[in-house]
Design a protein around this motif. Sequence first.
Motif, PDB file in Angstrom:
ATOM      1  N   ASP A 146      68.643  68.076 -25.403  1.00 13.60           N
ATOM      2  CA  ASP A 146      68.090  67.573 -23.820  1.00 13.60           C
ATOM      3  C   ASP A 146      66.521  67.486 -24.005  1.00 13.60           C
ATOM      4  N   LYS A 147      65.813  68.726 -24.160  1.00 18.01           N
ATOM      5  CA  LYS A 147      64.402  68.490 -24.426  1.00 18.01           C
ATOM      6  C   LYS A 147      63.881  67.477 -25.135  1.00 18.01           C
ATOM      7  N   VAL A 148      64.600  67.108 -26.314  1.00 20.28           N
ATOM      8  CA  VAL A 148      63.843  66.016 -27.119  1.00 20.28           C
ATOM      9  C   VAL A 148      64.439  64.578 -26.601  1.00 20.28           C
ATOM     10  N   GLY A 149      65.174  64.352 -25.648  1.00 17.43           N
ATOM     11  CA  GLY A 149      65.596  63.230 -25.268  1.00 17.43           C
ATOM     12  C   GLY A 149      67.001  62.716 -25.524  1.00 17.43           C
ATOM     13  N   PHE A 150      67.905  63.435 -26.108  1.00 13.03           N
ATOM     14  CA  PHE A 150      69.294  63.096 -26.150  1.00 13.03           C
ATOM     15  C   PHE A 150      69.880  62.982 -24.707  1.00 13.03           C
ATOM     16  N   ALA A 151      70.503  61.884 -24.654  1.00  9.48           N
ATOM     17  CA  ALA A 151      71.366  61.784 -23.425  1.00  9.48           C
ATOM     18  C   ALA A 151      73.039  62.105 -23.861  1.00  9.48           C
ATOM     19  N   ARG A 152      73.603  62.545 -22.718  1.00  7.79           N
ATOM     20  CA  ARG A 152      75.178  63.019 -22.862  1.00  7.79           C
ATOM     21  C   ARG A 152      75.760  61.570 -22.801  1.00  7.79           C
ATOM     22  N   GLU A 153      76.804  61.425 -23.564  1.00 14.07           N
ATOM     23  CA  GLU A 153      77.563  60.172 -23.402  1.00 14.07           C
ATOM     24  C   GLU A 153      79.091  60.332 -23.107  1.00 14.07           C
ATOM     25  N   GLY A 154      79.437  61.710 -23.592  1.00 10.63           N
ATOM     26  CA  GLY A 154      80.802  61.962 -23.009  1.00 10.63           C
ATOM     27  C   GLY A 154      81.242  63.430 -23.675  1.00 10.63           C
ATOM     28  N   VAL A 155      82.479  63.719 -23.471  1.00 10.41           N
ATOM     29  CA  VAL A 155      83.071  64.875 -23.905  1.00 10.41           C
ATOM     30  C   VAL A 155      84.458  64.872 -24.643  1.00 10.41           C
ATOM     31  N   GLN A 156      84.617  65.292 -25.618  1.00 13.46           N
ATOM     32  CA  GLN A 156      85.816  65.059 -26.230  1.00 13.46           C
ATOM     33  C   GLN A 156      86.649  66.595 -25.931  1.00 13.46           C
ATOM     34  N   ARG A 157      87.676  66.442 -25.534  1.00  7.94           N
ATOM     35  CA  ARG A 157      88.465  67.496 -24.810  1.00  7.94           C
ATOM     36  C   ARG A 157      89.036  68.246 -26.004  1.00  7.94           C
ATOM     37  N   ASP A 158      89.077  69.674 -26.195  1.00  3.31           N
ATOM     38  CA  ASP A 158      89.584  70.288 -27.280  1.00  3.31           C
ATOM     39  C   ASP A 158      89.494  69.528 -28.747  1.00  3.31           C
ATOM     40  N   ALA A 159      88.159  69.099 -28.849  1.00  3.62           N
ATOM     41  CA  ALA A 159      87.944  68.588 -30.237  1.00  3.62           C
ATOM     42  C   ALA A 159      88.013  69.364 -31.470  1.00  3.62           C
ATOM     43  N   ILE A 160      87.786  70.711 -30.986  1.00  2.00           N
ATOM     44  CA  ILE A 160      87.729  71.464 -32.342  1.00  2.00           C
ATOM     45  C   ILE A 160      88.686  72.739 -31.962  1.00  2.00           C
ATOM     46  N   CYS A 161      89.126  73.438 -33.156  1.00  2.00           N
ATOM     47  CA  CYS A 161      89.828  74.773 -32.840  1.00  2.00           C
ATOM     48  C   CYS A 161      89.496  75.295 -34.049  1.00  2.00           C
ATOM     49  N   ILE A 162      88.973  76.675 -33.469  1.00  2.00           N
ATOM     50  CA  ILE A 162      88.414  77.762 -34.686  1.00  2.00           C
ATOM     51  C   ILE A 162      89.194  78.883 -34.197  1.00  2.00           C
ATOM     52  N   ASP A 163      89.889  79.357 -35.342  1.00  2.00           N
ATOM     53  CA  ASP A 163      90.674  80.771 -35.147  1.00  2.00           C
ATOM     54  C   ASP A 163      91.406  80.456 -34.022  1.00  2.00           C
ATOM     55  N   GLY A 164      92.014  79.345 -33.834  1.00  2.00           N
ATOM     56  CA  GLY A 164      93.250  79.351 -32.801  1.00  2.00           C
ATOM     57  C   GLY A 164      92.420  78.950 -31.280  1.00  2.00           C
ATOM     58  N   GLU A 165      91.206  78.800 -31.346  1.00  2.00           N
ATOM     59  CA  GLU A 165      90.733  78.891 -29.863  1.00  2.00           C
ATOM     60  C   GLU A 165      90.200  77.393 -29.837  1.00  2.00           C
ATOM     61  N   TYR A 166      90.487  76.530 -28.954  1.00  2.00           N
ATOM     62  CA  TYR A 166      90.121  75.263 -28.686  1.00  2.00           C
ATOM     63  C   TYR A 166      88.818  74.871 -27.919  1.00  2.00           C
ATOM     64  N   ARG A 167      88.029  74.147 -28.173  1.00  2.00           N
ATOM     65  CA  ARG A 167      86.887  73.815 -27.682  1.00  2.00           C
ATOM     66  C   ARG A 167      86.393  72.404 -27.485  1.00  2.00           C
ATOM     67  N   ASP A 168      85.943  72.098 -26.452  1.00  2.00           N
ATOM     68  CA  ASP A 168      85.127  70.728 -26.212  1.00  2.00           C
ATOM     69  C   ASP A 168      83.748  70.382 -26.891  1.00  2.00           C
TER      70      ASP A 168
END
Length: 182
Positions: A146-168
């Motif tokens: 955020d601080k260096v100017g990146f803008a948020r473009e979207g969220v990929q829901r449940d995009a990763i799964c580490i040790d059985g835990e999903y995260r966006d």
Amino acid sequence: MKPVKPMVDSSDIETAAIAPITPGDVESFHRALDVVARERKYLSFLEAPSLDQTRSFAMDRIVRGDPGFVAVVRGEVVGWCDISRHDRLIHAHRGILGMGIIPSYRGRGLGLRLINATLAQARKAGFVRVELSVHSDNARAISLYDKVGFAREGVQRDAICIDGEYRDTIMMAIVERENAAG
Ligand SMILES: CC(C)(COP(=O)(O)OP(=O)(O)OC[C@H]1O[C@@H](n2cnc3c(N)ncnc32)[C@H](O)[C@@H]1OP(=O)(O)O)[C@@H](O)C(=O)NCCC(=O)NCCS
């Protein structure tokens, strides 16, 4: 409140050299990459690729002139930031940013120094779009982007799964058409 930092001499942080990655840094870069990957929290792999794969990835980027910087303390890489240009012609104005710092050197401004150096090089190299994806619970990285100017473009829901835990994951980008060669 920021977490208590392990013992790292603050002069180490101040004197950390931020420099373009060279072939001589590859083994040390590989060690740092492996430390951060094995935390299983932040990166898209859970251990570093083999040293040979890491070397060919790093050398390929050096030869192509893609931006890549390391933070070095007493000869050891403690952090890195790089941008890999996309291969296809219609995407060649774009690059994907990756970065990491070994745990004891975090939260002291090294990330800001590394990303600023790398983005400055990307501007010189004519990148119009620099993009990244970050795990949605990685508050420190998101705050830096955020601080260096990146803008948020979207969220990929449940995009990763580490040790059985999903995260966006959150997709972020900086777009600067003015960087394109005239
Ligand atoms: C993300 C990372 C590169 C940031 O580098 P850093 O040197 O730790 O960050 P900085 O010290 O430059 O600080 C970045 C910002 O985060 C803030 N911050 C620090 N700790 C924080 C925390 N626990 N939660 C939220 N924000 C935090 C800082 O205050 C700073 O913002 P400020 O300057 O406005 O105060 C580094 O923490 C890291 O390598 N993390 C693990 C790997 C990783 O996440 N890689 C990126 C994957 S997308």
